[in-house]
Design an enzyme around this catalytic site. Structure first.
Site, PDB file in Angstrom:
ATOM      1  N   GLU A 108       6.819 -21.410   9.153  1.00 53.98           N
ATOM      2  CA  GLU A 108       7.071 -20.444  10.224  1.00 53.98           C
ATOM      3  C   GLU A 108       8.032 -20.989  11.281  1.00 53.98           C
ATOM      4  O   GLU A 108       8.555 -20.234  12.104  1.00 53.98           O
ATOM      5  CB  GLU A 108       5.765 -20.024  10.882  1.00 53.98           C
ATOM      6  CG  GLU A 108       5.092 -21.090  11.716  1.00 53.98           C
ATOM      7  CD  GLU A 108       3.865 -20.529  12.427  1.00 53.98           C
ATOM      8  OE1 GLU A 108       3.930 -20.399  13.667  1.00 53.98           O
ATOM      9  OE2 GLU A 108       2.870 -20.229  11.752  1.00 53.98           O
ATOM     10  N   GLU A 134       0.805  -1.218   0.000  1.00 55.47           N
ATOM     11  CA  GLU A 134       0.000   0.000   0.000  1.00 55.47           C
ATOM     12  C   GLU A 134       0.841   1.273   0.000  1.00 55.47           C
ATOM     13  O   GLU A 134       0.354   2.349  -0.354  1.00 55.47           O
ATOM     14  CB  GLU A 134      -0.960   0.001   1.196  1.00 55.47           C
ATOM     15  CG  GLU A 134      -2.104  -0.990   1.025  1.00 55.47           C
ATOM     16  CD  GLU A 134      -3.151  -0.883   2.111  1.00 55.47           C
ATOM     17  OE1 GLU A 134      -2.851  -0.298   3.178  1.00 55.47           O
ATOM     18  OE2 GLU A 134      -4.265  -1.382   1.899  1.00 55.47           O
TER      19      GLU A 134
END
Length: 296
Positions: free
Chosen positions: A114, A83
């Site tokens: 992870e 963004e």
């Protein structure tokens, strides 16, 4: 600390009968819990401000902001990175989001990703991490091995390491130069850290990236001046920004934008100083893009 002992994993006494609530009671309960998120973030304001200052110095030297996380935390980092490009007109290479397991993990969990510190190291090596860069490691639980591995590698190359967690005395904070901890407490749905913890991380990332962009001159007064007018909607927004900043007619703003080759800061400096486009551009370069400094 074991995962079961983390505050984010505890049962919330206010939501023990969640499954028996009406839709309205459920909404009110979630909203009540969410009101505590901003207060938790406020407790970390000093560390957030410290991060903005430190990241800004590196960014001004050409460094990048690299977000690193797994699951929800990783997705929030990717969101903040992508963004920044249309909002502040930066190149995509200056803000990068890394999620454990790669791009496909944005949509579907990648088993075991992870849990690998080595995977984060490899991901950062592919980016040729440098000492001018910043790595923001995100983990609601504060203990994700992927994030710890990334922060450790950042330290090895001299990059700035910033951690964002939602528990006190987080493990990732011990591997970072700046540790940000917003303790949001037990979730409405036990262990669902996409809720309060996710909201807190989003708020913190909004503050950090906005603060860094403001300090790079991407904002004049309170308007985004480095918006890229790549379509008609954004051209219209650019004209409205010039109109708001300078107080001229929409037609005059559109004319200035054309003369400035669609560069909003150049158009504003032209309007404020009476300079030609080339002169306005030179002034912006001299003052690192900060319009307010030119107008002092």
């Amino acid at each position: 600390m074991a995962i079961k002992d983390l505050t984010t994993e505890q049962r919330n006494p206010n939501t023990m009968h969640l499954d028996q609530m009406s839709a309205l009671d459920l909404v009110k309960t979630i909203n009540h819990e969410d009101q505590a998120v901003a207060l938790a973030v406020a407790q970390a304001d000093q560390a957030i401000a410290q991060a903005i200052t430190a990241i800004s110095k590196r960014y001004a030297k050409g460094g990048r902001i690299i977000y690193l996380g797994a699951g929800t935390s990783g997705r929030l980092g990717v969101l903040d990175a992508v963004e920044l490009v249309p909002t502040y007109g930066i190149s995509p290479e200056r803000a990068v989001g890394l999620i454990a397991g790669g791009a496909s993990a944005m949509y579907q969990a990648v088993e075991g990703a992870e849990d690998s510190p080595k995977l984060a190291r490899a991901d950062l090596q592919k980016l040729d991490l440098t000492a001018d860069d910043t790595v923001i490691g995100l983990a609601a639980s504060g203990r994700t091995p992927y994030v710890i591995g990334g922060l450790d590698y950042a330290k090895e190359v001299g990059a700035l390491g910033v951690s964002v967690a939602c528990v006190k005395d987080s493990q990732i904070g011990q591997h970072a130069d700046i540790a940000i901890e917003a303790v949001t407490g037990p979730e409405v749905v036990t262990g669902s850290t996409r809720m309060k913890a996710g909201t807190a991380q989003k708020m913190i990332l909004n503050m950090i990236s906005t603060g860094v962009m403001v300090q790079q001159g991407k904002v004049y007064e309170n308007v985004m001046v480095d918006v890229l007018p790549t379509n008609q909607k954004l051209v219209d927004r650019a004209c409205r920004i010039i109109n708001a900043a300078v107080g001229i007619s929409p037609d005059k703003a559109a004319e200035l934008l054309r003369d400035a080759d669609n560069n909003v800061p150049v158009a504003i400096v032209m309007a404020k100083t009476g300079k030609k486009a080339s002169e306005a551009k030179e002034l912006l370069e001299q003052h690192h893009g900060r319009i307010s400094e030119i107008l002092k």
